[in-house]
Design an enzyme around this catalytic site. Structure first.
Site, PDB file in Angstrom:
ATOM      1  N   SER A  45       0.426  88.320  30.766  1.00 19.97           N
ATOM      2  CA  SER A  45      -0.986  88.441  30.449  1.00 19.97           C
ATOM      3  C   SER A  45      -1.428  89.797  30.977  1.00 19.97           C
ATOM      4  CB  SER A  45      -1.796  87.306  31.078  1.00 19.97           C
ATOM      5  OG  SER A  45      -3.042  87.195  30.411  1.00 19.97           O
ATOM      6  N   GLU A  46      -2.070  90.583  30.127  1.00 18.60           N
ATOM      7  CA  GLU A  46      -2.249  92.008  30.433  1.00 18.60           C
ATOM      8  C   GLU A  46      -3.189  92.294  31.599  1.00 18.60           C
ATOM      9  OE1 GLU A  46      -2.937  90.585  27.508  1.00 18.60           O
ATOM     10  OE2 GLU A  46      -4.897  91.231  26.739  1.00 18.60           O
ATOM     11  N   ASN A  47      -3.904  91.276  32.073  1.00 22.40           N
ATOM     12  CA  ASN A  47      -4.719  91.516  33.267  1.00 22.40           C
ATOM     13  C   ASN A  47      -3.865  91.559  34.533  1.00 22.40           C
ATOM     14  OD1 ASN A  47      -4.403  88.680  32.685  1.00 22.40           O
ATOM     15  ND2 ASN A  47      -5.730  88.295  34.427  1.00 22.40           N
ATOM     16  N   SER A  87       0.739  97.000  34.139  1.00 21.96           N
ATOM     17  CA  SER A  87       0.756  96.045  33.036  1.00 21.96           C
ATOM     18  C   SER A  87       0.907  96.763  31.693  1.00 21.96           C
ATOM     19  CB  SER A  87      -0.538  95.233  33.049  1.00 21.96           C
ATOM     20  OG  SER A  87      -0.554  94.315  31.992  1.00 21.96           O
TER      21      SER A  87
END
Lengths: 217, 235
Positions: A45-47, A87
């Site tokens: 998840s890119e966070n 990320s």
């Protein structure tokens, strides 16, 4: 015709062991529910998490542990947290094998629009532009038509673009389609859906082979 | 001997803030936001701010609090949904908004802190994000030139910190905080637990104290959850 969960179920069949996978918000998030037990796959998840797990049990949710949709999540054994620059180094540097995201429109040359409706909805692109610009393998999960019944598979997008010539495959409630040589190529049809229905719902150029198998779910 | 960065509270940490300044604020959604600094900015009533932050909070928490008081002139963000007041101010033209792909935003902050003035990225090529930007091909693929971002003040939130300004973040509350800490002329860190220098394991520090000018322990963090999603508890 497929439900949103069935679309996710069909996309889960594309996921291979050993892959790192980024799932977008909406239907793509559901894909994680259909990965076979024992398949070695990690969700990014890119966070800032790799090894994202299911939603937490009630009472154990942690405000510091969320996904890119701001939902509370859990971390799987072997998970890792990192900052946003790291990320997107994973994403831009092509270390993620599959990206699944939703779309408002897709064109027959692989353009995608999913972040803005001028004058009406401006929420921002989030990480979508970075994802589609760099991912090698992008699958779009969406309904074949919009709420007004208009096709979302076009010869050219009408909305502001998120990325150009990047989408390889689209899975909708009606069909699986590949994009190549400037056209949609019908790969599979949803159970009970005819080729004619798909042709009617597809505004962009559509190539239909002699045999179009029905999806197996 | 370690250099002490400790200040008493948010009020002391915001000394020198003026209207018209450019600020960075860490966080993703409401996760890992400097909530004490935001409350202090609201109390001070500074206006005309340029805020660099991935999101804009919700109507009554996070940066939404500054939007309500019309304290922000311009937002630089990647995603601003979940905030009706923001959308209203943007569509009416009261608020200037620069929307940037999330990875480019993170890297622009990192570059600003690392002394790299600009870089090429494929993100946004062929979209309105690329308008007016230099395009160059590398390995046959077009990239656009993005410039570094810096700020007069950067506000970050960490889990633990020490008096020398070293920081450790928890889980996904790390997000934009480390890059923004690097890119602030004055970086203010608020932490849940402040310990004497020497107590944190040097192997496990995420942000070295050199990037932090002021640090304080917040007395009570609300840490609001934006989308509470759970499954039923198993017996």
């Amino acid at each position: 015709m497929l439900s949103k969960n069935d679309i996710a179920r069909r996309i889960a069949q594309e996921v291979q062991g050993g892959w790192y996978v980024n799932l977008g918000i909406g239907i793509p998030t559901l894909v994680a529910n259909y990965i076979p037990e024992g398949l070695e796959v990690e969700f990014q998840s890119e966070n800032g998490i790799l090894g994202m797990g299911p939603f937490p049990e009630e009472g154990t949710e942690d405000a510091d542990l969320i996904n890119a949709g701001k939902q509370t999540i859990t971390a799987m054994p072997g998970a890792v947290y990192f900052d946003s620059a790291t990320s997107f180094a994973m994403i831009r540097g092509r270390h993620v094998q599959l990206t699944v995201l939703g779309a408002m429109e897709v064109s027959s040359n692989g353009d995608i629009a999913n972040w803005k409706i001028p004058g009406l909805m401006v929420k921002g692109m989030g990480g979508a532009m970075d994802l589609v610009a760099s991912a090698e393998n992008i699958i779009v999960a969406m309904m074949h038509t919009n709420k007004r019944g208009e096709s979302k598979l076009l010869s050219a997008c009408t909305l502001p673009l998120t990325g150009v010539a990047c989408v390889r495959r689209v899975v909708t409630n009606l069909a699986v389609l590949d994009i190549r040589d400037g056209a949609f190529h019908l790969v599979e049809r949803a159970p009970g859906v005819s080729v004619e229905e798909i042709q009617t719902a597809t505004a962009g150029p559509l190539v239909v082979p002699d045999e179009v198998p029905e999806m197996r779910l | 001997m370690a250099i002490t960065k400790t200040v008493k509270d948010a009020q002391a940490a915001c000394e020198g803030i003026e209207s018209g300044m450019t600020l960075m604020l860490g966080g993703f959604g409401l996760c890992g936001i400097p909530e004490h600094a935001i409350a202090e900015l609201k109390r001070r009533g500074v206006k005309d701010l340029v805020c660099i932050s991935n999101n804009a909070g919700v109507d009554d928490f996070g940066l939404g609090l500054l939007l309500q008081g019309r304290q922000i002139r311009k937002m630089i963000s990647s995603y601003v949904g979940e905030n009706d007041e923001f959308e209203r101010q943007m569509l009416s033209g009261e608020l200037e908004v620069d929307l940037i792909p999330q990875g480019s935003l993170a890297e622009r902050c990192r570059a600003g802190g690392a002394g790299i003035p600009a870089f090429f990225t494929p993100a946004g090529f062929g979209t309105e994000v690329a308008e007016g930007k230099e395009v160059r091909e590398f390995d046959g693929k077009p990239h656009i030139l993005e410039t570094a971002l810096t700020a007069d003040f950067a506000f970050v939130k960490a889990w633990k910190g020490d008096t020398a300004g070293n920081l450790v973040y928890k889980a996904t509350a790390r997000n934009f905080n480390p890059m923004m800490a690097m890119a602030g002329r004055i970086t203010v860190a608020e932490v849940e637990e402040l310990v004497p220098a020497g107590e944190l394991d040097p192997n496990e520090i995420h942000t070295p104290g050199i990037f932090v000018q002021r640090i304080f322990q917040g007395d009570r963090f609300e840490k609001r959850i934006e989308q509470r999603t759970v499954r039923p508890a198993t017996a």
